[in-house]
Design an enzyme around this catalytic site. Structure first.
Site, short mmCIF file in Angstrom:
data_model
loop_
_atom_site.label_atom_id
_atom_site.label_comp_id
_atom_site.label_asym_id
_atom_site.label_seq_id
_atom_site.Cartn_x
_atom_site.Cartn_y
_atom_site.Cartn_z
N SER A 139 23.20 -63.05 82.78
CA SER A 139 22.64 -61.95 81.89
C SER A 139 22.27 -62.52 80.65
O SER A 139 22.96 -63.46 80.05
CB SER A 139 23.98 -61.09 81.34
OG SER A 139 23.69 -60.30 80.37
N LYS A 165 19.13 -60.73 84.66
CA LYS A 165 19.22 -59.63 84.03
C LYS A 165 18.83 -59.95 82.60
O LYS A 165 19.17 -60.86 81.84
CB LYS A 165 20.60 -59.23 84.05
CG LYS A 165 21.05 -58.23 82.72
CD LYS A 165 22.44 -57.44 83.30
CE LYS A 165 23.30 -57.26 81.96
NZ LYS A 165 24.67 -56.67 82.39
N LYS A 167 18.41 -58.60 78.55
CA LYS A 167 18.84 -57.35 77.48
C LYS A 167 17.41 -57.02 76.92
O LYS A 167 16.88 -57.86 76.53
CB LYS A 167 19.79 -58.07 76.40
CG LYS A 167 21.34 -58.32 77.05
CD LYS A 167 21.99 -56.98 77.66
CE LYS A 167 23.28 -57.74 78.06
NZ LYS A 167 24.05 -56.51 78.35
N ASP A 193 18.85 -54.46 80.96
CA ASP A 193 19.90 -53.73 80.35
C ASP A 193 19.84 -53.35 79.03
O ASP A 193 19.45 -54.36 78.05
CB ASP A 193 21.45 -54.70 80.60
CG ASP A 193 22.50 -53.98 80.19
OD1 ASP A 193 22.42 -52.78 79.58
OD2 ASP A 193 23.65 -54.57 80.23
N GLU A 218 19.79 -50.84 83.55
CA GLU A 218 21.17 -50.52 83.45
C GLU A 218 21.17 -49.97 82.11
O GLU A 218 20.76 -50.30 81.15
CB GLU A 218 22.01 -52.01 83.34
CG GLU A 218 23.30 -51.74 83.17
CD GLU A 218 24.10 -53.14 83.14
OE1 GLU A 218 23.45 -54.16 83.78
OE2 GLU A 218 25.10 -53.40 82.62
N ASP A 243 26.66 -48.53 83.30
CA ASP A 243 27.67 -49.36 82.92
C ASP A 243 28.48 -48.62 81.80
O ASP A 243 29.60 -48.04 82.46
CB ASP A 243 27.10 -50.41 82.16
CG ASP A 243 27.89 -51.41 81.37
OD1 ASP A 243 29.29 -51.24 81.41
OD2 ASP A 243 27.56 -52.72 81.09
N LYS A 267 33.24 -52.68 85.61
CA LYS A 267 33.78 -53.70 84.81
C LYS A 267 35.40 -53.26 84.99
O LYS A 267 35.66 -52.30 84.54
CB LYS A 267 33.29 -53.74 83.47
CG LYS A 267 32.31 -54.47 83.54
CD LYS A 267 31.55 -54.34 81.94
CE LYS A 267 30.10 -55.01 82.04
NZ LYS A 267 29.40 -54.65 80.50
N GLY A 295 30.25 -58.28 83.40
CA GLY A 295 30.76 -59.43 82.78
C GLY A 295 30.85 -58.80 81.28
O GLY A 295 30.15 -58.22 80.91
O1 OSB Z 1 26.26 -54.61 78.96
O2 OSB Z 1 26.88 -55.84 80.64
C1 OSB Z 1 26.92 -55.64 79.15
C2 OSB Z 1 28.43 -58.64 77.47
C3 OSB Z 1 29.06 -57.95 76.37
C4 OSB Z 1 29.00 -56.49 76.36
C5 OSB Z 1 28.22 -55.92 77.30
C6 OSB Z 1 27.55 -56.61 78.27
C7 OSB Z 1 27.60 -57.97 78.28
C8 OSB Z 1 26.94 -58.72 79.39
C9 OSB Z 1 27.58 -60.26 79.68
O3 OSB Z 1 25.79 -58.49 79.88
C10 OSB Z 1 27.61 -60.36 81.04
C11 OSB Z 1 28.33 -61.73 81.05
O4 OSB Z 1 29.50 -61.80 80.86
O5 OSB Z 1 27.89 -62.77 81.37
MG MG Z 2 25.60 -53.39 80.62
#
Ligand code: OSB
Ligand code: MG
Length: 381
Positions: A139, A165, A167, A193, A218, A243, A267, A295
């Site tokens: 991510s 992925k 953001k 995401d 996402e 999510d 999660k 994560g």
């Molecule tokens: O939306 O998945 C998410 C991290 C913090 C809060 C929300 C998200 C995330 C990540 C991190 O995408 C994924 C990782 O732990 O590598």
């Molecule tokens: Mg997410």
């Protein structure tokens, strides 16, 4: 075999990320991580992590609200109480206490790890895992410009990640995704995401993402916007993955019934622990909905829990399970989590419990506050 917790120690550690992680709703440079050390009456010790963030920008919880909930209401329900099986813990914690899923999950997941440790089996086996390796995705946080993102994505692809992925947020979306798709070619598994950054006014804009063949988008809309997600899904070819919206089994069933999305990011912290995560996994499996393990920038302790969960059969897409070195100069577990050249993380099936050793001296050094519930055998040592 019953669990009876003699003591649980909460430690807040500070762990700087190698680089700041930016999502649409905020940025984090140094994690504040709440670790739980659980000690059973029989002397068995294990660890868990509370995944609540520093700020309430992902869910309403933070490390401080979770700490408060555990201290004020939750710990007293489990300390010194005989627990036949860890699948009872969520019910014990949830009765007449609304919300605080991440606080509940930290204790519940610790009890699953305790049960595995007591039985001398891996946490994966305890949960019903069926695989010894699980595919890993990365991510990548929001970058300054499309070119910087494309470079990060290329480096990740070359390291072997099975899914990339990125953001996104309004104004850092279409051109950013285009740059990555052009950099890596048509067949690499890409996704975006948005962490709820868009509204119904953005549907035409979001539909432009369809041309990039993402494996999913996402959480484009708000956490409670199941009906609007369904409307967006009717207008987009790209599968929507939820999510933030999936906070319990009923929300997963709603998503499926309303066709608000076609994939679920599970999660365990967000849903209150492993029992609910497993039930969501099963509900999705019965409806042909693939799931993957998300994560929360966990330390190696939280990672151990996620890897175990991701070894269940319907976790058919790569999880956000990056190796320790993606986040930290040094993790708090031995061995650190690694990924092989095929982008797989190995499930430590031959080691009882969470499968990694926790570096207690290091944790003591990093700890900024501590609370002990019950009678800790560590007091006075
Ligand atoms: O939306 O998945 C998410 C991290 C913090 C809060 C929300 C998200 C995330 C990540 C991190 O995408 C994924 C990782 O732990 O590598
Ligand atoms: Mg997410």
């Amino acid at each position: 075999m019953t669990i009876c917790l003699a003591a649980v120690t909460l430690s807040e550690i500070r762990l700087p990320l190698k680089e700041p992680f930016r999502i649409s709703s905020g940025v984090v440079s140094e994690r504040r991580i709440c670790l739980l050390e659980l000690v059973d009456r029989d002397g068995t010790i294990t660890w868990a992590e509370c995944v609540a963030g520093e700020d309430p920008n992902y869910s309403p919880e933070t490390i401080d609200t979770a700490w408060y909930a555990m201290q004020q209401w939750l710990m007293r329900r489990v300390i010194g109480v005989d627990i036949e099986h860890p699948d009872q813990v969520f019910g014990i914690l949830d009765r007449n206490i609304r919300g605080h899923n991440m606080a509940k999950a930290a204790i519940e997941m610790g009890c699953w790890a305790m049960a595995a440790q007591q039985r001398g089996i891996s946490l994966s086996k305890m949960l019903g895992g069926t695989r010894d390796r699980v595919p890993t995705g990365i991510s990548i946080g929001i970058q300054a410009n499309p070119k910087a993102l494309a470079q990060r994505a290329r480096a990740a692809y070359e390291q072997g990640y099975r899914k990339i992925k990125m953001k996104i947020e309004p104004r850092s979306d279409i051109e950013f995704v285009r740059a990555v798709r052009e950099e890596l070619g048509p067949s690499v598994h890409l996704m975006a995401d948005a962490n709820s950054a868009y509204t119904a006014a953005d549907f035409d804009h979001l539909a432009q993402l369809d041309r990039f063949n993402l494996i999913m988008i996402e959480q484009p809309l708000g956490r409670d916007d199941l009906r609007q997600h369904a409307e967006l899904q009717r207008r987009m070819k790209t599968p929507i993955c939820l999510d933030e919206s999936i906070t319990d089994v009923a929300r997963a069933e709603d998503m499926i019934a309303m066709k608000s999305g076609r994939i679920v990011n599970i999660k365990p912290g967000r849903v209150g622990g492993f029992s609910i995560a497993k039930r969501i996994h099963d509900v999705c499996e019965q409806s042909g909905i693939p799931v993957w393990c998300g994560g929360m920038l966990e330390s190696g302790v939280g990672r151990a829990h996620n890897v175990a969960l991701a070894s269940l059969p319907n976790f058919s897409l790569p999880g956000d399970l990056s190796p320790s070195s993606r986040y930290w100069a040094q993790d708090i577990v031995t061995p650190e989590w690694t990924m092989d050249a095929e982008g797989m993380v190995h499930v430590p099936l031959d080691v009882p419990g969470i499968g990694v050793e926790v570096d207690r001296d290091r944790i003591d050094e990093l700890t900024v506050r501590r609370s002990v519930f019950g009678v800790s055998p560590r007091i006075g040592t």
